[in-house]
Design an enzyme around this catalytic site. Structure first.
Site, PDB file in Angstrom:
ATOM      1  CD  GLU A  38       0.010   5.537  -1.092  1.00 47.76           C
ATOM      2  OE1 GLU A  38      -0.408   6.041  -2.164  1.00 47.76           O
ATOM      3  OE2 GLU A  38       0.469   4.384  -1.035  1.00 47.76           O
ATOM      4  CE  LYS A 109      -1.184   0.968  -1.814  1.00 42.27           C
ATOM      5  NZ  LYS A 109      -0.259   1.978  -2.385  1.00 42.27           N
ATOM      6  CB  CYS A 141      -2.708   4.563  -3.551  1.00 43.29           C
ATOM      7  SG  CYS A 141      -2.212   5.385  -5.090  1.00 43.29           S
ATOM      8  CB  VAL A 168       2.737   7.463 -10.531  1.00 41.40           C
ATOM      9  CG1 VAL A 168       3.427   8.162  -9.377  1.00 41.40           C
ATOM     10  CG2 VAL A 168       2.684   5.966 -10.269  1.00 41.40           C
TER      11      VAL A 168
HETATM   12  C1  ACM Z   1       0.146   3.772  -5.330  1.00 47.04           C
HETATM   13  O1  ACM Z   1      -0.476   2.798  -4.913  1.00 47.04           O
HETATM   14  N1  ACM Z   1       0.739   4.635  -4.529  1.00 47.04           N
HETATM   15  C2  ACM Z   1       0.224   4.038  -6.788  1.00 47.04           C
END
Ligand code: ACM
Length: 262
Positions: A38, A109, A141, A168
């Protein structure tokens, strides 16, 4: 289908440097599909809208998409990679799919994480692209924590879910085993490594552990938490076409949406 992940630590704001690093690595490879993390050209932890405005790109036709298109043409592979997108006055945390013939499509996203909500708008659709060797879906992510994301892609026929991430939290790599099993798809989770502390007292440590999981939930590899690595794996896409979980249970035909709450 030779499928690969490049796990590395993008340097924040150093787009040229990050692009050169990606290109140098990918030029030495011989694969069919590569997935990158990402926001892999810019880094993750933005501190102002101006910063994002300076780094985000209009897609397609942007310098990054043009240079990746040339790379895909030269190497004959498909690439899925995360980058910051600007569309008028809106910004998206996006990933592009590019092939040897050039730009194919963009995913924006849908489920934004923490401060991403300050900078980006949410995307509003999931899409699957047929690249002949496989049907490719993309999620980014934090989409992982909503099973509906992978399900939407699988219901549209995705065989490989490409999943650029900047993780994370410690849960995703294990959760993706379930996403693979419940949808009978390959999942390719490409994480970054390194630490960003651009906001005082708020360091983000990215967890590495990039992996490919097969449709039966077998982890084909998992990279270390701190290593930079390019890892490839030959996968047999046809395995994602068998949705029969037992002789009498089909993962899609046995669903019962009428009894689920939306
Ligand atoms: C994320 O969605 N970058 C944790």
């Amino acid at each position: 289908m030779k499928t690969a992940i490049y796990q590395f630590a993008p340097a924040f704001g150093a787009k040229e440097k990050n692009l050169q690093k990606i290109e140098k690595t990918l030029l030495q490879t011989d694969v069919d599909l590569v997935v990158l993390p990402e926001l892999c050209t810019t880094g993750y932890q933005f501190t102002s809208q101006k910063e994002l405005d300076d780094l985000a790109e209009s897609i397609p036709g942007s310098p990054t998409v043009e240079s990746w298109s040339q790379l895909c043409q030269k190497k004959g592979f498909h690439l899925v990679a995360g980058l910051a997108e600007k569309d008028g006055d809106q910004f998206f945390n996006s990933a592009v799919l590019i092939g040897p013939e050039g730009y194919i499509g963009t995913y924006r996203k849908v489920h934004l994480f923490l401060d991403e909500k300050k900078w980006f708008q949410s995307g509003c659709s999931f899409h699957v692209w047929d690249i002949e060797k496989a049907k490719i879906g993309i999620m980014i992510c934090f989409d992982w924590i909503f099973p509906e994301a992978a399900r939407s892609l699988a219901l549209q026929g995705a065989e490989i879910i490409c999943h650029p991430v900047n993780l994370v939290l410690p849960y995703c790599q294990d959760a993706m085993i379930t996403r693979s099993i419940e949808n009978r798809v390959f999942t390719v989770t490409a994480n970054r490594i390194g630490i960003e502390e651009r906001v005082k007292d708020n360091p983000l440590t990215f967890t590495g552990g990039s992996q490919i999981v097969d449709p039966k939930g077998q982890r084909l590899f998992r990279l270390g938490a701190k290593v930079e690595a390019f890892q490839e794996m030959d996968i047999h896409v046809t395995k994602a076409r068998d949705k029969q979980i037992t002789a009498k249970n089909h993962i899609f035909y046995d669903r019962n949406p009428k009894v689920y709450q939306s």
